[in-house]
Design an enzyme around this catalytic site. Structure first.
Site, PDB file in Angstrom:
ATOM      1  N   GLU A 208      91.962  44.131  11.946  1.00 32.96           N
ATOM      2  CA  GLU A 208      91.794  43.477  10.688  1.00 32.96           C
ATOM      3  C   GLU A 208      90.491  42.533  10.766  1.00 32.96           C
ATOM      4  O   GLU A 208      89.631  42.523   9.965  1.00 32.96           O
ATOM      5  CB  GLU A 208      92.919  42.521  10.441  1.00 32.96           C
ATOM      6  CG  GLU A 208      92.723  41.574   9.240  1.00 32.96           C
ATOM      7  CD  GLU A 208      94.203  40.745   8.843  1.00 32.96           C
ATOM      8  OE1 GLU A 208      94.954  40.993   9.501  1.00 32.96           O
ATOM      9  OE2 GLU A 208      93.985  40.280   7.831  1.00 32.96           O
TER      10      GLU A 208
ATOM     11  N   ASP B 155      95.332  33.409  13.483  1.00 35.78           N
ATOM     12  CA  ASP B 155      95.474  34.878  12.988  1.00 35.78           C
ATOM     13  C   ASP B 155      94.818  35.639  13.541  1.00 35.78           C
ATOM     14  O   ASP B 155      93.717  36.038  12.852  1.00 35.78           O
ATOM     15  CB  ASP B 155      95.487  34.709  11.580  1.00 35.78           C
ATOM     16  CG  ASP B 155      96.180  35.775  10.938  1.00 35.78           C
ATOM     17  OD1 ASP B 155      96.765  36.787  11.556  1.00 35.78           O
ATOM     18  OD2 ASP B 155      96.064  36.057   9.374  1.00 35.78           O
TER      19      ASP B 155
ATOM     20  N   GLU C  97     103.451  32.877   3.914  1.00 35.64           N
ATOM     21  CA  GLU C  97     102.798  33.388   3.023  1.00 35.64           C
ATOM     22  C   GLU C  97     103.233  33.858   1.582  1.00 35.64           C
ATOM     23  O   GLU C  97     103.227  34.804   0.977  1.00 35.64           O
ATOM     24  CB  GLU C  97     101.964  34.477   3.338  1.00 35.64           C
ATOM     25  CG  GLU C  97     101.236  34.224   4.776  1.00 35.64           C
ATOM     26  CD  GLU C  97     100.116  35.075   5.213  1.00 35.64           C
ATOM     27  OE1 GLU C  97     100.369  36.350   5.128  1.00 35.64           O
ATOM     28  OE2 GLU C  97      99.091  34.763   5.835  1.00 35.64           O
TER      29      GLU C  97
ATOM     30  N   GLU D 283      82.407  39.472  19.435  1.00 38.87           N
ATOM     31  CA  GLU D 283      82.361  38.259  19.403  1.00 38.87           C
ATOM     32  C   GLU D 283      80.918  37.665  19.407  1.00 38.87           C
ATOM     33  O   GLU D 283      80.753  36.604  18.695  1.00 38.87           O
ATOM     34  CB  GLU D 283      83.041  37.859  20.887  1.00 38.87           C
ATOM     35  CG  GLU D 283      83.187  36.087  20.776  1.00 38.87           C
ATOM     36  CD  GLU D 283      83.821  35.746  22.112  1.00 38.87           C
ATOM     37  OE1 GLU D 283      83.748  36.484  23.121  1.00 38.87           O
ATOM     38  OE2 GLU D 283      84.416  34.672  22.094  1.00 38.87           O
TER      39      GLU D 283
ATOM     40  N   LYS E 272     109.901  38.406   8.203  1.00 38.35           N
ATOM     41  CA  LYS E 272     108.905  37.402   7.804  1.00 38.35           C
ATOM     42  C   LYS E 272     109.395  36.566   6.918  1.00 38.35           C
ATOM     43  O   LYS E 272     109.740  36.915   5.707  1.00 38.35           O
ATOM     44  CB  LYS E 272     107.741  38.083   7.431  1.00 38.35           C
ATOM     45  CG  LYS E 272     106.598  37.140   6.792  1.00 38.35           C
ATOM     46  CD  LYS E 272     105.394  38.091   6.314  1.00 38.35           C
ATOM     47  CE  LYS E 272     104.174  37.110   6.089  1.00 38.35           C
ATOM     48  NZ  LYS E 272     103.101  37.635   5.443  1.00 38.35           N
TER      49      LYS E 272
ATOM     50  N   GLU F 272      99.019  47.832   4.484  1.00 36.02           N
ATOM     51  CA  GLU F 272      98.274  46.591   4.617  1.00 36.02           C
ATOM     52  C   GLU F 272      97.386  46.360   5.965  1.00 36.02           C
ATOM     53  O   GLU F 272      97.922  46.540   7.069  1.00 36.02           O
ATOM     54  CB  GLU F 272      99.367  45.313   4.711  1.00 36.02           C
ATOM     55  CG  GLU F 272      98.726  43.881   4.398  1.00 36.02           C
ATOM     56  CD  GLU F 272      99.747  42.946   3.733  1.00 36.02           C
ATOM     57  OE1 GLU F 272     100.627  43.167   3.245  1.00 36.02           O
ATOM     58  OE2 GLU F 272      99.385  41.534   3.833  1.00 36.02           O
ATOM     59  N   ARG F 273      96.281  46.110   5.604  1.00 38.95           N
ATOM     60  CA  ARG F 273      95.234  46.029   6.838  1.00 38.95           C
ATOM     61  C   ARG F 273      95.183  47.474   7.716  1.00 38.95           C
ATOM     62  O   ARG F 273      95.169  47.412   8.816  1.00 38.95           O
ATOM     63  CB  ARG F 273      95.567  44.685   7.890  1.00 38.95           C
ATOM     64  CG  ARG F 273      96.038  43.603   7.057  1.00 38.95           C
ATOM     65  CD  ARG F 273      94.697  43.217   6.299  1.00 38.95           C
ATOM     66  NE  ARG F 273      95.057  41.788   5.457  1.00 38.95           N
ATOM     67  CZ  ARG F 273      94.426  41.460   4.559  1.00 38.95           C
ATOM     68  NH1 ARG F 273      93.434  41.910   4.026  1.00 38.95           N
ATOM     69  NH2 ARG F 273      94.736  40.228   3.860  1.00 38.95           N
TER      70      ARG F 273
ATOM     71  N   TRP G  13      93.799  28.163   2.661  1.00 35.82           N
ATOM     72  CA  TRP G  13      94.408  28.817   3.975  1.00 35.82           C
ATOM     73  C   TRP G  13      94.337  28.097   5.188  1.00 35.82           C
ATOM     74  O   TRP G  13      94.731  28.557   6.383  1.00 35.82           O
ATOM     75  CB  TRP G  13      93.800  30.461   4.123  1.00 35.82           C
ATOM     76  CG  TRP G  13      94.127  31.238   3.129  1.00 35.82           C
ATOM     77  CD1 TRP G  13      93.023  31.467   1.867  1.00 35.82           C
ATOM     78  CD2 TRP G  13      95.191  31.990   2.922  1.00 35.82           C
ATOM     79  NE1 TRP G  13      93.710  32.459   1.064  1.00 35.82           N
ATOM     80  CE2 TRP G  13      94.919  32.694   1.674  1.00 35.82           C
ATOM     81  CE3 TRP G  13      96.197  32.152   3.197  1.00 35.82           C
ATOM     82  CZ2 TRP G  13      95.883  33.641   0.950  1.00 35.82           C
ATOM     83  CZ3 TRP G  13      97.266  33.029   2.875  1.00 35.82           C
ATOM     84  CH2 TRP G  13      96.951  33.727   1.701  1.00 35.82           C
TER      85      TRP G  13
ATOM     86  N   ASN H 254     106.039  42.273   4.890  1.00 41.41           N
ATOM     87  CA  ASN H 254     105.687  41.990   3.401  1.00 41.41           C
ATOM     88  C   ASN H 254     106.698  43.073   2.729  1.00 41.41           C
ATOM     89  O   ASN H 254     105.964  43.872   2.094  1.00 41.41           O
ATOM     90  CB  ASN H 254     104.587  41.769   2.828  1.00 41.41           C
ATOM     91  CG  ASN H 254     103.685  40.557   3.465  1.00 41.41           C
ATOM     92  OD1 ASN H 254     104.255  39.629   3.907  1.00 41.41           O
ATOM     93  ND2 ASN H 254     102.443  40.694   3.673  1.00 41.41           N
TER      94      ASN H 254
ATOM     95  N   ARG I  90     109.775  36.256  12.959  1.00 42.48           N
ATOM     96  CA  ARG I  90     108.251  35.763  13.141  1.00 42.48           C
ATOM     97  C   ARG I  90     108.100  34.395  13.039  1.00 42.48           C
ATOM     98  O   ARG I  90     108.598  33.593  12.290  1.00 42.48           O
ATOM     99  CB  ARG I  90     107.225  36.389  12.152  1.00 42.48           C
ATOM    100  CG  ARG I  90     107.395  38.002  12.394  1.00 42.48           C
ATOM    101  CD  ARG I  90     106.437  38.831  11.330  1.00 42.48           C
ATOM    102  NE  ARG I  90     105.163  38.904  11.838  1.00 42.48           N
ATOM    103  CZ  ARG I  90     103.898  38.824  11.161  1.00 42.48           C
ATOM    104  NH1 ARG I  90     104.329  38.204   9.676  1.00 42.48           N
ATOM    105  NH2 ARG I  90     102.990  39.132  11.256  1.00 42.48           N
TER     106      ARG I  90
HETATM  107  O1  GCW Z   1      96.810  38.376   9.103  1.00 42.65           O
HETATM  108  C1  GCW Z   1      97.494  38.089   7.826  1.00 42.65           C
HETATM  109  C2  GCW Z   1      97.228  39.360   7.181  1.00 42.65           C
HETATM  110  C3  GCW Z   1      98.337  39.656   6.232  1.00 42.65           C
HETATM  111  C4  GCW Z   1      99.591  39.787   6.935  1.00 42.65           C
HETATM  112  C5  GCW Z   1      99.753  38.465   7.515  1.00 42.65           C
HETATM  113  C6  GCW Z   1     101.071  38.417   8.369  1.00 42.65           C
HETATM  114  C7  GCW Z   1     101.279  41.464   6.711  1.00 42.65           C
HETATM  115  O2  GCW Z   1      95.962  39.098   6.509  1.00 42.65           O
HETATM  116  O3  GCW Z   1      97.915  40.762   5.518  1.00 42.65           O
HETATM  117  O4  GCW Z   1     100.544  40.304   6.096  1.00 42.65           O
HETATM  118  O5  GCW Z   1      98.807  38.187   8.325  1.00 42.65           O
HETATM  119  O6  GCW Z   1     100.944  38.764   9.714  1.00 42.65           O
HETATM  120  O7  GCW Z   1     102.134  38.441   8.110  1.00 42.65           O
END
Ligand code: GCW
Length: 646
Positions: free
Chosen positions: A358, A330, A251, A479, A247, A125-126, A509, A167, A284
């Site tokens: 990311e 985030d 989400e 930036e 976690k 993921e990412r 979001w 996740n 978290r």
């Molecule tokens: O930034 C977001 C990401 C998700 C990530 C989430 C997190 C692992 O887009 O992909 O999930 O944060 O930190 O839990």
């Protein structure tokens, strides 16, 4: 394999004499330390003595390296210190001109970790550097690369790694079951022999799937017993496992809130069950409502972590650590520091950064993140009663301010199975840099970059100078040509890559910039969402007021007209135009600096970065033109300098 980065030096046995001054009874850490030194080409014919000292101020992981006419001495109080010392010696020896080395180094942070977001099907993921090297086709893989990875981590001062995605899904739930537990044990042993503790992510909702339990309510006796049994089982096989990262309520994942319980009740459920085994629970704080209605003008995602956690200070068991993202949203290119730092004296905390790029160019753009992390760590929290201990973020997370039992720094990693580990060769500076920074946060971004450049590309002055310039320009450049003045999220929702100014504007979001034809930004002071009031004074007042809010965060905290004049003397709109043109020009400068190295470094290494720059040159212009056009079309205000807007 075309590059092993700073491990390149490791070749064959070469006759360097390494003696160990002590009892070597089957100690893998010392074996590995001795082997590293013996197999290092650049140490040819040296005389190196490794040994223990009774100087307990070195702690478990510190070391002392000294030079005499006889050769070199690496001393430590514990075996972990010896292996860190051995790796550090190799780096210092390679970097040193006169080869006289005299250092005593003790890590500042207790926990220095990487978090993998690796899934068991092999995807990440990412992830921007290939697939996972831990997991292939729903299996856990241990091979030479895994060993090299353990060596890399140790050589950079990391002491913990979480190998699976927060996740947790599918087969990953089985990592703590019979199916994989013995393999996990083998992996733990490998990492342990390089001084690195292994951690896993767990699925908080796991007992729901057990038909005899059917719940994850932290106060339910059956749930409590389920976790006690589970940890008894795991630790009977892997007694040194570091613990678990969780976690929950985040989400779409279940958590204590599902049962009307607090985050402390959820964390303590696991903490109490794991305590007899001396494991820790890293919990978290990325808990927020991700089903927000964009029409709802009251809810502010930035407030969430503080709202959910602050009042629970003192309620978490002492083997719980709250893992808190550096900013309240985030991992954007610019955010204020999360206000929880410095406000929870009775709760262990560690800070979470992201070196997986990311939102910062996905390892296709160069973006050296250490200067940004240094700014965050240097932020003054004004924590009450900190006294001489200091109350900057760095003091809080190193445990100095409040005397935390556990604390430290972690980063979502940028590694994968690409041959160069990090996709973009220059992204390795972040992997290197984060390890060094978490070991010693007083190092400057330039010092860290210079070390990395020397170890990776050698000591040629021109090479060093150009790459240093590129690295130091890269974060400010990103930036400049992406989202302006702290506003965040002008990115494509699908992959979080490339400009899409309204991509998140009408989504669930909670990430909005609210640009209209005459104003832009969100009011987050006491007249708005109240977010600024979560800080200690004088930060709260600083952010309350438009005039005292730093320019770079202006649109995070305030809604202003486009002709609002910044401290720089420019209007907001002109700042947007100027920085976007400048940012794209900075990429041209960086690409030129790289081109100058043609013929001076390994050709393949040169070509790989050259190709990434070709993309970045185009893509930074795309960012520039989309963002500038967006604001031009909204405002119809011309650029003062008459440049073309579309
Ligand atoms: O930034 C977001 C990401 C998700 C990530 C989430 C997190 C692992 O887009 O992909 O999930 O944060 O930190 O839990």
């Amino acid at each position: 394999m075309y590059t092993k980065l700073w491990l390149d030096y490791v070749t064959d046995d070469n006759g360097c004499i390494v003696s160990f001054d002590g009892d070597l009874s089957d100690n893998k850490l010392i074996d590995n330390a001795v082997n590293e030194l013996r197999s290092c080409n650049c140490l040819k014919d040296l005389n190196i003595v490794l040994g223990f000292t009774d100087d307990s101020s070195l702690g478990d992981e510190g070391y002392r390296i000294s030079t005499s006419v006889m050769g070199y001495k690496i001393e430590a109080y514990k075996d972990t210190g010896l292996i860190y010392g051995a790796f550090r010696f190799i780096s210092l020896y390679r970097l040193s001109e006169d080869k006289t080395i005299s250092v005593t180094e003790v890590p500042v942070n207790k926990l220095r970790m990487l978090n993998h977001w690796d899934n068991m099907d092999g995807s990440i993921e990412r992830g921007y550097s290939g697939n996972s090297f831990f997991f292939v086709n729903n299996d856990l893989v241990i091979n030479e690369r895994t060993k090299d990875y353990a060596r890399i981590l140790c050589s950079l001062g990391y002491n913990g790694v979480v190998i699976n995605n927060v996740n947790v899904k599918g087969e990953a739930c089985n990592l703590i079951n019979e199916k994989f537990i013995y393999k996990v044990k083998e992996l733990e042993e490998l990492f342990y022999s390089y001084g690195v503790k292994l951690y896993l992510c767990l699925n908080y909702a796991a007992p729901i799937e057990d038909p005899d339990v059917g719940s994850a309510d932290p106060l339910d006796e059956k749930v409590i017993k389920w976790w006690e049994d589970k940890f008894d089982y795991i630790y009977s096989i892997i007694p040194r496992l570091g613990g678990f990262l969780v976690k929950a309520d985040s989400e779409g994942r279940p958590g204590p809130f599902t049962y009307g319980r607090t985050q402390a009740e959820g964390a303590n459920l696991l903490a109490r069950a794991i305590a007899p085994h001396h494991g820790i629970i890293i919990w978290r704080c990325f808990v927020y409502n991700c089903q927000q209605d964009w029409r709802d003008l009251k809810t502010d995602r930035a407030c969430a972590a503080y709202d959910y956690f602050h009042d629970l200070d003192g309620q978490f068991d002492d083997n719980v650590i709250l893992q808190i993202k550096n900013g309240p949203m985030d991992f954007q290119i610019r955010e204020p520091v999360t206000p929880l730092f410095g406000k929870m004296p009775k709760t262990n905390q560690m800070i979470e950064f992201q070196i997986a790029q990311e939102y910062t160019g996905q390892q296709r753009h160069v973006c050296y993140l250490i200067p940004w992390f240094k700014e965050v760590l240097g932020f003054e929290t004004y924590a009450e009663n900190a006294g001489k201990n200091g109350s900057k973020v760095v003091d809080v997370v190193s445990g100095k301010t409040f005397g935390y039992k556990y604390s430290g720094m972690c980063a979502v990693t940028n590694t994968g199975n690409d041959e160069n580990w990090t996709g973009h060769d220059l992204a390795a500076a972040n992997l290197y840099g984060f390890g060094r920074l978490s070991f010693d946060p007083s190092l400057s971004s330039e010092e860290i970059a210079n070390e990395w450049i020397g170890l990776t590309y050698g000591n040629d002055e021109k090479v060093r100078e150009n790459i240093l310039k590129i690295l130091m320009m890269s974060w400010p450049a990103y930036e400049k040509y992406s989202a302006p003045l702290g506003i965040g999220w002008m990115v494509c929702p699908a992959e979080h890559y490339g400009p899409d100014p309204d991509g998140y504007e009408y989504s669930r979001w909670g990430t909005y910039h609210k640009a209209t034809h005459d104003t832009v930004g969100l009011e987050r002071n006491s007249t708005g969402t109240g977010y600024s009031m979560q800080y200690n004074e004088p930060n709260a007042s600083m952010y309350e007021n438009v005039d005292t809010t730093p320019d770079e965060l202006l649109l995070f905290f305030h809604k202003v007209p486009y002709d609002h004049v910044l401290k720089s003397g420019k209007t907001v709109i002109q700042h947007i135009y100027d920085t976007h043109f400048e940012g794209a020009e900075d990429v041209e400068t960086m690409a030129r600096l790289w081109d100058e190295l043609n013929g001076m470094i390994d050709h393949n290494a040169f070509k790989r970065v050259f190709e990434r720059f070709e993309h970045q040159l185009w893509h930074s212009k795309e960012w520039r033109d989309v963002i500038n056009s967006y604001f031009y079309r909204k405002t119809l205000i011309e650029d003062e300098k008459g440049r073309e807007l579309y």
